[in-house]
Scaffold this motif. Structure first.
Motif, PDB file in Angstrom:
ATOM      1  N   UNK A  38       0.828  -1.114   0.074  1.00  0.00           N
ATOM      2  CA  UNK A  38       0.102   0.037   0.049  1.00  0.00           C
ATOM      3  C   UNK A  38       0.798   1.337  -0.053  1.00  0.00           C
ATOM      4  N   UNK A  39       2.069   1.224   0.679  1.00  0.00           N
ATOM      5  CA  UNK A  39       3.004   2.401   0.823  1.00  0.00           C
ATOM      6  C   UNK A  39       3.545   2.465  -0.675  1.00  0.00           C
ATOM      7  N   UNK A  40       3.837   1.612  -1.541  1.00  0.00           N
ATOM      8  CA  UNK A  40       4.250   1.885  -2.814  1.00  0.00           C
ATOM      9  C   UNK A  40       3.243   2.516  -3.706  1.00  0.00           C
ATOM     10  N   UNK A  41       1.838   2.076  -3.479  1.00  0.00           N
ATOM     11  CA  UNK A  41       0.854   2.599  -4.061  1.00  0.00           C
ATOM     12  C   UNK A  41       0.580   4.122  -3.850  1.00  0.00           C
ATOM     13  N   UNK A  42       0.702   4.241  -2.410  1.00  0.00           N
ATOM     14  CA  UNK A  42       0.361   5.707  -2.124  1.00  0.00           C
ATOM     15  C   UNK A  42       1.625   6.573  -2.500  1.00  0.00           C
ATOM     16  N   UNK A  43       2.912   6.227  -2.619  1.00  0.00           N
ATOM     17  CA  UNK A  43       3.809   6.776  -3.327  1.00  0.00           C
ATOM     18  C   UNK A  43       3.334   7.316  -4.623  1.00  0.00           C
ATOM     19  N   UNK A  88      13.369  -6.153 -13.008  1.00  0.00           N
ATOM     20  CA  UNK A  88      13.050  -6.289 -14.451  1.00  0.00           C
ATOM     21  C   UNK A  88      11.567  -5.516 -14.669  1.00  0.00           C
ATOM     22  N   UNK A  89      10.660  -5.399 -13.751  1.00  0.00           N
ATOM     23  CA  UNK A  89       9.511  -4.725 -13.631  1.00  0.00           C
ATOM     24  C   UNK A  89       9.543  -3.728 -12.654  1.00  0.00           C
ATOM     25  N   UNK A  90       9.005  -2.568 -12.444  1.00  0.00           N
ATOM     26  CA  UNK A  90       9.054  -1.446 -11.838  1.00  0.00           C
ATOM     27  C   UNK A  90       7.956  -0.588 -12.217  1.00  0.00           C
ATOM     28  N   UNK A  91       7.445   0.253 -11.302  1.00  0.00           N
ATOM     29  CA  UNK A  91       6.696   1.185 -11.488  1.00  0.00           C
ATOM     30  C   UNK A  91       7.221   2.886 -11.401  1.00  0.00           C
ATOM     31  N   UNK A  92       6.861   3.405 -12.297  1.00  0.00           N
ATOM     32  CA  UNK A  92       7.571   4.854 -12.343  1.00  0.00           C
ATOM     33  C   UNK A  92       6.367   5.826 -12.833  1.00  0.00           C
ATOM     34  N   UNK A  93       6.592   6.953 -12.373  1.00  0.00           N
ATOM     35  CA  UNK A  93       5.785   8.300 -12.771  1.00  0.00           C
ATOM     36  C   UNK A  93       6.579   9.078 -13.766  1.00  0.00           C
ATOM     37  N   UNK A  94       6.082   9.278 -14.910  1.00  0.00           N
ATOM     38  CA  UNK A  94       7.009   9.735 -16.017  1.00  0.00           C
ATOM     39  C   UNK A  94       6.413  11.134 -16.332  1.00  0.00           C
ATOM     40  N   UNK A  95       7.251  11.884 -16.696  1.00  0.00           N
ATOM     41  CA  UNK A  95       6.852  13.346 -16.938  1.00  0.00           C
ATOM     42  C   UNK A  95       7.358  13.538 -18.612  1.00  0.00           C
ATOM     43  N   UNK A  96       6.642  13.963 -19.322  1.00  0.00           N
ATOM     44  CA  UNK A  96       7.313  14.219 -20.640  1.00  0.00           C
ATOM     45  C   UNK A  96       6.610  15.944 -21.035  1.00  0.00           C
ATOM     46  N   UNK A 136       8.624  10.396  -9.668  1.00  0.00           N
ATOM     47  CA  UNK A 136       9.766   9.789  -9.808  1.00  0.00           C
ATOM     48  C   UNK A 136       9.740   8.441 -10.027  1.00  0.00           C
ATOM     49  N   UNK A 137      10.849   7.627  -9.933  1.00  0.00           N
ATOM     50  CA  UNK A 137      10.976   6.136  -9.663  1.00  0.00           C
ATOM     51  C   UNK A 137      10.170   5.634  -8.740  1.00  0.00           C
ATOM     52  N   UNK A 138       9.158   4.894  -8.709  1.00  0.00           N
ATOM     53  CA  UNK A 138       8.160   4.707  -7.461  1.00  0.00           C
ATOM     54  C   UNK A 138       8.948   3.627  -6.492  1.00  0.00           C
ATOM     55  N   UNK A 139       9.269   2.651  -7.295  1.00  0.00           N
ATOM     56  CA  UNK A 139      10.184   1.559  -6.247  1.00  0.00           C
ATOM     57  C   UNK A 139      11.440   1.949  -5.624  1.00  0.00           C
TER      58      UNK A 139
END
Length: 431
Positions: A173-178, A279-287, A391-394
């Motif tokens: 849940x903390x990762x999702x919250x981030x 190999x798999x991770x979550x990230x918030x991207x800005x473009x 940023x990179x969530x993980x």
């Protein structure tokens, strides 16, 4: 992708910038290929003109009922068709060779980018905060997570192999919250439009942002000529591919929270423990998509947007300007944000913010029409593209776990994340 006209106008300048990247000169080779292309085009034009003239003569001979001359002329026309086919094939071969050579050459660094062979030559831009002090020895995130029984690498390995993790309970849940906090920050305070893009793309978007062909081995290919995205930069930047935008619509700013998939082919043996290199991770991207005149300022703005996340989480970090030997293939200039992780007593990258100029835009054929065509010349111009992690969530989870850890192994939830955690203030061991 580079503009062949720019290379022809200043071949020495092009080679000098390649040398700053540690690469050998290429202008002579490129221009020789382009000369072959131009020669084939010129030859084809001459043959076409000659064929047209002979065809006209054939008509005249037939009108004069001079069948012998008409037959001779038709034989010449037939021979010209064969020669034209050869010239056309030579032209296509030269175009393909030129495109392949240009596609393999990285972007050129801006003048202010520090020169150097690798990360040892990166230059600190600024730092924020100080490392937190503890009255105990801080542990690394994987020790904390496994002690809490909320981070499981062994089960992940049985499911998928190495470089995967299973998160459970309040740590999941903390990762999702981030991720949710980052999205809300960028959409509500920084003016980015949230996008939910496809996670599978075809070859063209991967080529457009320069993942292909250079980094083929780093990607996960699936059936039907599709690729799992290595970053949401790919679909977000390609939202404007093959378009001509009115200048008044710029800048466009997009953000997305997605899973990202990378083979990490070039990272064998690095960061094998923990979540730093997965190999798999979550990230918030800005473009951002903008005009050439605004791209430098947009780069600084994007950096500040990414920094705002770390400031809100009360994490110590520094920003470095990457040198010519360490910056990415498509980048003109890159800032890396490196967050302090107390368990390792080291700074680790959590975000890269890059300005790419028109390098990706040429590969995507993404353009805009200036409001003032007198100042910029008639016709569309290529946009400038920028991308960054916000940023990179993980990796943010790693930094929060190690920075906000307590002596008993529990983790205090940063105040800004508590509304996303249903008021939970501390992550403790699973029951």
């Amino acid at each position: 992708m580079h503009d062949i006209r720019t290379i022809r106008d200043d071949p020495q300048g092009f080679d000098s910038n390649l040398a700053r990247r540690g690469l050998a000169p290429a202008a002579d080779t490129i221009l020789a290929i382009d000369d072959r292309r131009k020669a084939a085009i010129a030859s084809l034009q001459v043959l076409q003109e000659k064929r047209n003239a002979l065809s006209k003569e054939v008509g005249q001979a037939k009108s004069a009922k001079d069948e012998a001359r008409a037959q001779t002329l038709m034989t010449e026309v037939s021979a010209l068709k064969d020669a034209m086919q050869e010239a056309d094939e030579a032209q296509k071969a030269a175009i393909t060779e030129l495109d392949d050579v240009l596609a393999a050459i990285p972007n050129l660094p801006l003048a202010e980018v520090p020169e150097g062979p690798d990360e040892s030559a990166n230059v600190e831009y600024h730092r924020v905060g100080e490392p937190r002090q503890y009255d105990f020895t801080p542990r690394q995130h994987f020790d904390l997570g496994e002690q809490l029984r909320l981070m499981d690498f062994e089960t992940a390995a049985r499911l998928s192999g190495s470089r995967f993790v299973v998160l459970k309970g309040h740590l999941a849940r903390l990762e999702r919250a981030l991720g949710q906090f980052m999205l809300d920050t960028h959409t509500q305070h920084h003016g980015y439009t949230e996008v939910n893009p496809p996670l599978l793309v075809n070859d063209a978007p991967m080529f457009g942002t320069a993942q292909l062909p250079k980094f083929f081995d780093d990607q996960f290919a699936v059936s039907d000529n599709k690729w799992l995205i290595p970053t949401a930069e790919v679909p977000l930047t390609n939202l404007v591919r093959e378009m001509v935008l009115p200048e008044g619509e710029l800048p466009l700013r997009f953000t997305a929270l997605t899973p990202c998939f990378r083979r990490e082919a070039g990272a064998a043996g690095r960061d094998t423990r923990g979540m730093l290199r997965q190999h798999q991770f979550s990230k918030v991207e800005l473009v951002s998509i903008t005009t050439p005149e605004a791209s430098r300022d947009e780069h600084e703005r994007m950096l500040h947007c990414a920094e705002a996340v770390l400031k809100a989480l009360d994490l110590h970090y520094r920003v470095v300007t990457l040198c010519t030997g360490d910056m990415g293939f498509a980048s003109q200039k890159t800032y890396d944000i490196e967050v302090w992780v107390p368990g390792q007593e080291a700074y680790r990258e959590i975000s890269s913010c890059s300005v790419c100029g028109d390098f990706q835009a040429r590969r995507m054929n993404a353009r805009y029409r200036p409001d003032d065509e007198k100042a910029h010349g008639k016709g569309p111009r290529f946009v400038h593209t920028l991308n960054g992690s916000g940023t990179a969530v993980g990796r943010a989870l790693i930094a929060v776990m190690e920075t906000w850890q307590n002596a008993d192994g529990s983790i205090t939830v940063p105040p800004v994340l508590r509304p996303y955690m249903g008021g939970v203030e501390r992550v403790a061991a699973a029951d």
